[in-house]
Design a protein around this motif. Structure first.
Motif, mmCIF file in Angstrom:
data_model
loop_
_atom_site.group_PDB
_atom_site.id
_atom_site.type_symbol
_atom_site.label_atom_id
_atom_site.label_comp_id
_atom_site.label_asym_id
_atom_site.label_seq_id
_atom_site.Cartn_x
_atom_site.Cartn_y
_atom_site.Cartn_z
ATOM 1 N N ASN A 129 0.814 -1.221 0.000
ATOM 2 C CA ASN A 129 0.000 0.000 0.000
ATOM 3 C C ASN A 129 0.850 1.276 0.000
ATOM 4 O OD1 ASN A 129 -2.260 -1.772 0.327
ATOM 5 N ND2 ASN A 129 -1.868 -1.793 2.530
ATOM 6 N N LEU A 130 1.829 1.326 -0.883
ATOM 7 C CA LEU A 130 2.687 2.508 -0.961
ATOM 8 C C LEU A 130 1.877 3.675 -1.525
ATOM 9 C CD1 LEU A 130 5.664 3.356 -0.494
ATOM 10 C CD2 LEU A 130 6.041 2.970 -2.928
ATOM 11 N N PRO A 131 1.744 4.779 -0.791
ATOM 12 C CA PRO A 131 0.900 5.890 -1.236
ATOM 13 C C PRO A 131 1.311 6.422 -2.606
ATOM 14 C CG PRO A 131 1.536 6.180 1.057
ATOM 15 C CD PRO A 131 2.352 5.030 0.528
ATOM 16 N N THR A 132 0.365 7.043 -3.289
ATOM 17 C CA THR A 132 0.610 7.548 -4.641
ATOM 18 C C THR A 132 1.601 8.713 -4.658
ATOM 19 O OG1 THR A 132 -1.385 8.925 -4.426
ATOM 20 C CG2 THR A 132 -1.623 6.806 -5.525
ATOM 21 N N SER A 133 1.962 9.243 -3.504
ATOM 22 C CA SER A 133 3.008 10.275 -3.455
ATOM 23 C C SER A 133 4.368 9.697 -3.824
ATOM 24 C CB SER A 133 3.079 10.903 -2.061
ATOM 25 O OG SER A 133 1.920 11.645 -1.767
ATOM 26 N N PHE A 134 4.515 8.372 -3.720
ATOM 27 C CA PHE A 134 5.770 7.697 -4.025
ATOM 28 C C PHE A 134 5.709 7.080 -5.421
ATOM 29 C CE2 PHE A 134 5.509 7.799 0.542
ATOM 30 C CZ PHE A 134 6.815 7.985 0.971
ATOM 31 N N ILE A 135 6.862 7.042 -6.075
ATOM 32 C CA ILE A 135 6.980 6.439 -7.403
ATOM 33 C C ILE A 135 7.912 5.240 -7.315
ATOM 34 C CG2 ILE A 135 7.722 6.766 -9.793
ATOM 35 C CD1 ILE A 135 7.188 9.753 -9.451
ATOM 36 N N LEU A 136 7.432 4.092 -7.794
ATOM 37 C CA LEU A 136 8.287 2.916 -7.977
ATOM 38 C C LEU A 136 8.669 2.861 -9.453
ATOM 39 C CD1 LEU A 136 6.351 0.241 -5.862
ATOM 40 C CD2 LEU A 136 8.544 1.307 -5.284
ATOM 41 N N ASP A 137 9.899 3.208 -9.750
ATOM 42 C CA ASP A 137 10.376 3.175 -11.137
ATOM 43 C C ASP A 137 10.748 1.730 -11.466
ATOM 44 O OD1 ASP A 137 11.691 3.345 -13.557
ATOM 45 O OD2 ASP A 137 12.734 5.207 -13.064
ATOM 46 N N ARG A 138 9.815 1.008 -12.106
ATOM 47 C CA ARG A 138 10.027 -0.425 -12.331
ATOM 48 C C ARG A 138 11.230 -0.705 -13.216
ATOM 49 N NH1 ARG A 138 5.329 -2.684 -13.005
ATOM 50 N NH2 ARG A 138 4.243 -0.844 -12.232
ATOM 51 N N PHE A 139 11.535 0.199 -14.148
ATOM 52 C CA PHE A 139 12.693 -0.004 -15.021
ATOM 53 C C PHE A 139 13.991 0.071 -14.226
ATOM 54 C CE2 PHE A 139 9.288 1.977 -17.538
ATOM 55 C CZ PHE A 139 9.065 0.956 -18.449
ATOM 56 N N GLN A 140 14.092 1.065 -13.354
ATOM 57 C CA GLN A 140 15.271 1.197 -12.508
ATOM 58 C C GLN A 140 15.393 0.020 -11.540
ATOM 59 O OE1 GLN A 140 15.039 4.317 -9.583
ATOM 60 N NE2 GLN A 140 17.263 4.507 -9.399
ATOM 61 N N LEU A 141 14.285 -0.354 -10.896
ATOM 62 C CA LEU A 141 14.314 -1.429 -9.913
ATOM 63 C C LEU A 141 14.665 -2.770 -10.552
ATOM 64 C CD1 LEU A 141 11.163 -0.421 -7.830
ATOM 65 C CD2 LEU A 141 13.563 -0.134 -7.167
ATOM 66 N N LEU A 142 14.064 -3.050 -11.718
ATOM 67 C CA LEU A 142 14.348 -4.307 -12.401
ATOM 68 C C LEU A 142 15.807 -4.382 -12.852
ATOM 69 C CD1 LEU A 142 11.117 -4.772 -14.541
ATOM 70 C CD2 LEU A 142 11.865 -6.201 -12.631
ATOM 71 N N GLN A 143 16.337 -3.262 -13.347
ATOM 72 C CA GLN A 143 17.729 -3.255 -13.795
ATOM 73 C C GLN A 143 18.677 -3.480 -12.621
ATOM 74 O OE1 GLN A 143 18.899 0.215 -16.026
ATOM 75 N NE2 GLN A 143 21.055 -0.369 -16.064
ATOM 76 N N LEU A 144 18.437 -2.790 -11.504
ATOM 77 C CA LEU A 144 19.287 -2.973 -10.331
ATOM 78 C C LEU A 144 19.206 -4.413 -9.821
ATOM 79 C CD1 LEU A 144 18.559 0.327 -8.349
ATOM 80 C CD2 LEU A 144 20.672 -0.277 -9.528
#
Length: 256
Positions: free
Chosen positions: A40-55
């Motif tokens: 339930n990460l609030p919409t104020s936060f962004i999960l950059d899936r491209f960055q996370l997947l690459q890391l």
């Protein structure tokens, strides 16, 4: 006893890291894996899936086994990386499940740390400057748990754990028969004003993590908009004047 802590790095402004540290006593090798779940990460936060997947695929975020693709990480939420928080629907809140250690990982023994990059959206502006120019954004405390491939397999002994039904974590990336929840430092000190209940068990409350962000002031628009308008037109006039002077200066050489 296994313990873990979590904090948001406020000094990084709109690009903070969620830093999770855990420690456990030495123990025999186990086939259980350690996971971190951010629900339930609030919409104020962004999960950059491209960055996370690459890391993750580079082995710099959580546990990644060669030939495993990206089964060690699951990301959901809005794919809009630029929009302000006012443009994101409430149902687009984020969710991150990250495998921290595997059966052949030494991180399950001793100490470990993971730094999860997050990004922040521009917040809704306040009406007037007296309302303050900073807003407080909260997120739930991350949940750490061991996932084991069978009921017979158990995490390392001497851990402070709660046994949970696997239905409490429906997005596990591989078949898991038993789940054992780690407890944060007790009693946890809430950094925000709200305590977030988790699925297993319902009576356990986790603290929130908070981050202060600057925001705009609506009453400032009355003089900001005219200034922006004047700056744009003055800049356009200056560019046109420089171009005109350059053309005029080149005319005599052409005539010669």
């Amino acid at each position: 006893m296994t313990t873990y802590t979590a904090q948001l790095s406020e000094k990084e402004g709109f690009h903070p890291h969620l830093v999770i540290n855990w420690s456990s006593p030495p123990s025999a090798t186990t086939s259980c894996s350690l996971f971190a779940h951010i629900p339930n990460l609030p919409t104020s936060f962004i999960l950059d899936r491209f960055q996370l997947l690459q890391l993750h695929e580079e082995g710099r975020l959580g546990y990644h086994s060669v030939g495993e693709d990206s089964d060690g990480i699951k990301i959901s939420g809005s794919r809009d990386l630029e929009g302000p928080v006012s443009k994101i629907e409430d149902h687009e809140e984020g969710d991150l499940l990250l495998r921290l250690t595997g059966p052949d990982s030494r991180g399950i023994l001793g100490q470990g740390e993971v730094r999860i990059p997050l990004h922040m959206r521009y917040q809704v502006p306040v009406q007037k400057r007296s309302d303050g120019e900073m807003v407080l954004v909260n997120m739930s405390w991350p949940v750490l748990f061991y996932g084991c491939p069978s009921e017979e397999e158990l995490p390392p002994p001497s851990l402070s754990l709660l046994h949970c039904p696997t239905s409490a974590f429906p997005t596990l990336p591989f078949p898991t028969s038993s789940v054992h929840l780690l407890l944060p430092p007790s009693p946890p000190e809430a950094e925000g004003d709200e305590l977030i209940p988790i699925l297993c068990p319902p009576q356990l409350l986790l603290p929130t993590l908070s981050l202060s962000l600057p925001t705009g002031v609506t009453s400032d628009l009355s003089f900001i908009e005219p200034i922006n308008f004047a700056v744009v037109w003055l800049g356009a006039f200056w560019c046109a004047w420089k171009a005109f002077k350059k053309v005029r200066s080149s005319e005599p050489s052409k005539r010669e």
